[in-house]
Design a protein around this motif. Structure first.
Motif, PDB file in Angstrom:
ATOM      1  N   ASN A 102       0.863  -1.187   0.000  1.00 25.51           N
ATOM      2  CA  ASN A 102       0.000   0.000   0.000  1.00 25.51           C
ATOM      3  C   ASN A 102       0.896   1.232   0.000  1.00 25.51           C
ATOM      4  OD1 ASN A 102      -1.846   2.021   0.419  1.00 25.51           O
ATOM      5  ND2 ASN A 102      -2.189   1.537   2.585  1.00 25.51           N
ATOM      6  N   TRP A 103       0.940   1.898  -1.141  1.00 25.86           N
ATOM      7  CA  TRP A 103       1.825   3.074  -1.252  1.00 25.86           C
ATOM      8  C   TRP A 103       1.198   4.339  -0.670  1.00 25.86           C
ATOM      9  CZ3 TRP A 103       4.126   2.613  -6.913  1.00 25.86           C
ATOM     10  CH2 TRP A 103       5.060   1.563  -6.924  1.00 25.86           C
ATOM     11  N   LYS A 104      -0.046   4.271  -0.286  1.00 29.34           N
ATOM     12  CA  LYS A 104      -0.735   5.458   0.248  1.00 29.34           C
ATOM     13  C   LYS A 104      -0.543   6.631  -0.719  1.00 29.34           C
ATOM     14  CE  LYS A 104       0.425   3.584   4.732  1.00 29.34           C
ATOM     15  NZ  LYS A 104       0.254   3.724   6.150  1.00 29.34           N
ATOM     16  N   MET A 105      -0.368   7.864  -0.204  1.00 33.97           N
ATOM     17  CA  MET A 105      -0.243   9.021  -1.109  1.00 33.97           C
ATOM     18  C   MET A 105       1.244   9.282  -1.386  1.00 33.97           C
ATOM     19  SD  MET A 105      -2.208  12.680  -0.847  1.00 33.97           S
ATOM     20  CE  MET A 105      -1.046  13.492   0.233  1.00 33.97           C
ATOM     21  N   ASN A 106       1.896   8.275  -1.967  1.00 32.80           N
ATOM     22  CA  ASN A 106       3.320   8.366  -2.307  1.00 32.80           C
ATOM     23  C   ASN A 106       3.519   7.849  -3.725  1.00 32.80           C
ATOM     24  OD1 ASN A 106       4.644   9.051   0.383  1.00 32.80           O
ATOM     25  ND2 ASN A 106       3.441   7.245   0.932  1.00 32.80           N
ATOM     26  N   GLY A 134       4.886   1.686   4.554  1.00 33.56           N
ATOM     27  CA  GLY A 134       6.141   2.423   4.376  1.00 33.56           C
ATOM     28  C   GLY A 134       7.265   1.620   3.752  1.00 33.56           C
ATOM     29  N   ALA A 135       7.454   0.394   4.215  1.00 32.94           N
ATOM     30  CA  ALA A 135       8.604  -0.392   3.738  1.00 32.94           C
ATOM     31  C   ALA A 135       8.444  -0.839   2.286  1.00 32.94           C
ATOM     32  CB  ALA A 135       8.819  -1.610   4.640  1.00 32.94           C
ATOM     33  N   SER A 136       7.241  -0.716   1.731  1.00 31.05           N
ATOM     34  CA  SER A 136       7.052  -1.147   0.329  1.00 31.05           C
ATOM     35  C   SER A 136       7.479  -0.070  -0.661  1.00 31.05           C
ATOM     36  CB  SER A 136       5.588  -1.522   0.075  1.00 31.05           C
ATOM     37  OG  SER A 136       4.764  -0.364   0.075  1.00 31.05           O
ATOM     38  N   LEU A 137       7.849   1.096  -0.153  1.00 28.56           N
ATOM     39  CA  LEU A 137       8.225   2.197  -1.058  1.00 28.56           C
ATOM     40  C   LEU A 137       9.642   2.045  -1.592  1.00 28.56           C
ATOM     41  CD1 LEU A 137       6.668   5.109   1.032  1.00 28.56           C
ATOM     42  CD2 LEU A 137       5.757   4.110  -1.079  1.00 28.56           C
ATOM     43  N   ASP A 138      10.416   1.206  -0.923  1.00 36.48           N
ATOM     44  CA  ASP A 138      11.817   1.024  -1.314  1.00 36.48           C
ATOM     45  C   ASP A 138      11.937  -0.278  -2.117  1.00 36.48           C
ATOM     46  OD1 ASP A 138      14.672   1.027  -1.323  1.00 36.48           O
ATOM     47  OD2 ASP A 138      14.556  -0.448   0.294  1.00 36.48           O
ATOM     48  N   PRO A 139      12.382  -0.195  -3.386  1.00 41.52           N
ATOM     49  CA  PRO A 139      12.382  -1.409  -4.211  1.00 41.52           C
ATOM     50  C   PRO A 139      13.241  -2.531  -3.660  1.00 41.52           C
ATOM     51  CG  PRO A 139      13.276   0.496  -5.438  1.00 41.52           C
ATOM     52  CD  PRO A 139      12.811   1.007  -4.103  1.00 41.52           C
ATOM     53  N   SER A 140      14.391  -2.190  -3.095  1.00 40.79           N
ATOM     54  CA  SER A 140      15.240  -3.290  -2.614  1.00 40.79           C
ATOM     55  C   SER A 140      14.661  -3.898  -1.339  1.00 40.79           C
ATOM     56  CB  SER A 140      16.682  -2.796  -2.480  1.00 40.79           C
ATOM     57  OG  SER A 140      17.070  -2.718  -1.162  1.00 40.79           O
ATOM     58  N   VAL A 145       5.431  -3.769   8.932  1.00 35.53           N
ATOM     59  CA  VAL A 145       6.133  -4.954   8.411  1.00 35.53           C
ATOM     60  C   VAL A 145       7.385  -4.475   7.680  1.00 35.53           C
ATOM     61  CG1 VAL A 145       6.022  -6.902   6.811  1.00 35.53           C
ATOM     62  CG2 VAL A 145       4.020  -6.290   8.188  1.00 35.53           C
ATOM     63  N   LYS A 146       8.494  -5.186   7.907  1.00 35.05           N
ATOM     64  CA  LYS A 146       9.782  -4.807   7.327  1.00 35.05           C
ATOM     65  C   LYS A 146      10.523  -6.076   6.907  1.00 35.05           C
ATOM     66  CE  LYS A 146      10.354  -0.531   9.791  1.00 35.05           C
ATOM     67  NZ  LYS A 146       8.986  -0.517  10.280  1.00 35.05           N
ATOM     68  N   PRO A 147      11.619  -5.892   6.139  1.00 37.40           N
ATOM     69  CA  PRO A 147      12.360  -7.100   5.736  1.00 37.40           C
ATOM     70  C   PRO A 147      12.788  -7.945   6.931  1.00 37.40           C
ATOM     71  CG  PRO A 147      13.134  -5.207   4.482  1.00 37.40           C
ATOM     72  CD  PRO A 147      12.176  -4.675   5.506  1.00 37.40           C
ATOM     73  N   ASP A 148      13.102  -7.311   8.068  1.00 36.44           N
ATOM     74  CA  ASP A 148      13.628  -8.122   9.166  1.00 36.44           C
ATOM     75  C   ASP A 148      12.567  -8.713  10.098  1.00 36.44           C
ATOM     76  OD1 ASP A 148      12.926  -5.845  10.417  1.00 36.44           O
ATOM     77  OD2 ASP A 148      14.916  -5.319  11.168  1.00 36.44           O
ATOM     78  N   ASN A 149      11.282  -8.391   9.896  1.00 38.55           N
ATOM     79  CA  ASN A 149      10.283  -9.060  10.745  1.00 38.55           C
ATOM     80  C   ASN A 149       9.259  -9.861   9.935  1.00 38.55           C
ATOM     81  OD1 ASN A 149       8.513  -7.131   9.751  1.00 38.55           O
ATOM     82  ND2 ASN A 149       8.428  -5.924  11.624  1.00 38.55           N
ATOM     83  N   VAL A 150       9.370  -9.794   8.586  1.00 44.96           N
ATOM     84  CA  VAL A 150       8.331 -10.430   7.776  1.00 44.96           C
ATOM     85  C   VAL A 150       8.310 -11.952   7.959  1.00 44.96           C
ATOM     86  CG1 VAL A 150       9.741 -10.563   5.641  1.00 44.96           C
ATOM     87  CG2 VAL A 150       7.255 -10.483   5.485  1.00 44.96           C
ATOM     88  N   ALA A 151       9.476 -12.574   8.089  1.00 42.16           N
ATOM     89  CA  ALA A 151       9.507 -14.046   8.152  1.00 42.16           C
ATOM     90  C   ALA A 151       8.788 -14.550   9.392  1.00 42.16           C
ATOM     91  CB  ALA A 151      10.954 -14.550   8.125  1.00 42.16           C
ATOM     92  N   GLU A 152       9.024 -13.901  10.549  1.00 40.95           N
ATOM     93  CA  GLU A 152       8.385 -14.415  11.775  1.00 40.95           C
ATOM     94  C   GLU A 152       6.882 -14.156  11.756  1.00 40.95           C
ATOM     95  OE1 GLU A 152      10.122 -12.686  15.247  1.00 40.95           O
ATOM     96  OE2 GLU A 152       9.356 -10.677  14.788  1.00 40.95           O
TER      97      GLU A 152
END
Ligand code: PEP
Length: 253
Positions: free
Chosen positions: A11-15, A238-244, A217-224
């Motif tokens: 969800n990119w919201k208004m970005n 927020g974390a989906s705005l960065d492609p890497s 949700v972020k790369p370091d907590n998604v697995a758990e």
């Protein structure tokens, strides 16, 4: 098209305007190879939808949705978009009842129910967002709040359309705050949601409905979080705005 779990939704919201959307996908698609064991969905702003569609042409593994619809098909509703318009533009999914819509724009549960019905009528998959505020959690009303939000929709939801429904549990206190529900908190609420879906549709149909977790949700907590019982995917802001970073979130575990 079928919805394969896990569902990894952004969800990119208004970005991101159209140019930033094209830039994002040029980078993200080079990092993320198509995989048929998961469903990736992006919700760009409506004005960037065409750019997202163009950038992802030839990548059917990338699916698109809009962040909001009006329940009417057309008419004098300045500033709104309708479900048939979104479907015609290539959307497959729509967020309904996101906490920012409920709390910043005063969307009621009755309105979410009308939007879900409009989405279904247009062939869109509604991603119904539910979640309690911090005050509601502290008052011991977390499950009751979510139950009421779900009740408003499930009461009239057709049982033969459970293949076209996604639920996202997003505790309001975890959205954009850096606070994440523990996997145990998420599992407890997801179990309650699954039980309510089973009451409405029966256990077999309830099991089909993906129930996503959202909230910092972020790369370091998604697995758990994905490993928690009854968590069938994530809705990432927020974390989906960065492609890497988002490619890391979507990478096969
Ligand atoms: C969201 O907006 O749906 C969300 C979960 O945001 P964030 O990941 O930034 O908390």
């Amino acid at each position: 098209m079928a919805i394969v779990k896990p569902v990894l939704a952004a969800n990119w919201k208004m970005n991101k305007g159209p140019a930033a959307t094209a830039e994002f996908f040029a980078d993200f698609l080079a990092r993320h190879q198509p995989a048929d064991d998961r469903t990736l969905v992006f919700f760009p702003p409506a004005l960037s939808f065409a750019a997202a569609r163009e950038a992802t042409a030839g990548r059917p593994d990338i699916r698109l949705g809009v962040q909001n619809i009006h329940w009417e098909r057309s008419g004098a509703f300045t500033g709104e978009i309708s479900a048939p318009m979104a479907a015609e533009a290539g959307a497959e999914f729509v967020l309904v009842g996101h906490s920012e819509r409920r709390h910043l724009f005063g969307e009621t549960s009755e309105e979410t129910a009308r939007k879900v019905a409009a989405a279904l009528a247009a062939g869109l998959v509604p991603v119904l967002c539910v979640g309690e505020t911090l005050d509601e959690r502290r008052a011991g009303r977390a499950e009751a709040t979510v139950r009421e939000q779900l009740d408003a929709v499930l009461g009239t939801y057709p049982a033969d359309r459970t293949d076209s429904l996604v639920i996202a549990y997003e505790p309001v206190w975890a959205i954009g705050t850096g606070e994440t529900a523990t996997p145990q908190d998420a599992a407890a609420m997801h179990a309650a949601i699954r039980a309510q879906l089973a009451e409405a549709f029966g256990a077999e149909r309830a099991a089909e409905v993906p129930v996503l977790y959202g909230g910092s949700v972020k790369p370091d907590n998604v697995a758990e979080l994905l490993a928690a019982a009854n968590v069938d995917g994530v809705l990432v802001g927020g974390a989906s705005l960065d492609p890497s970073g988002h490619a890391a979130i979507c990478a096969p575990g």
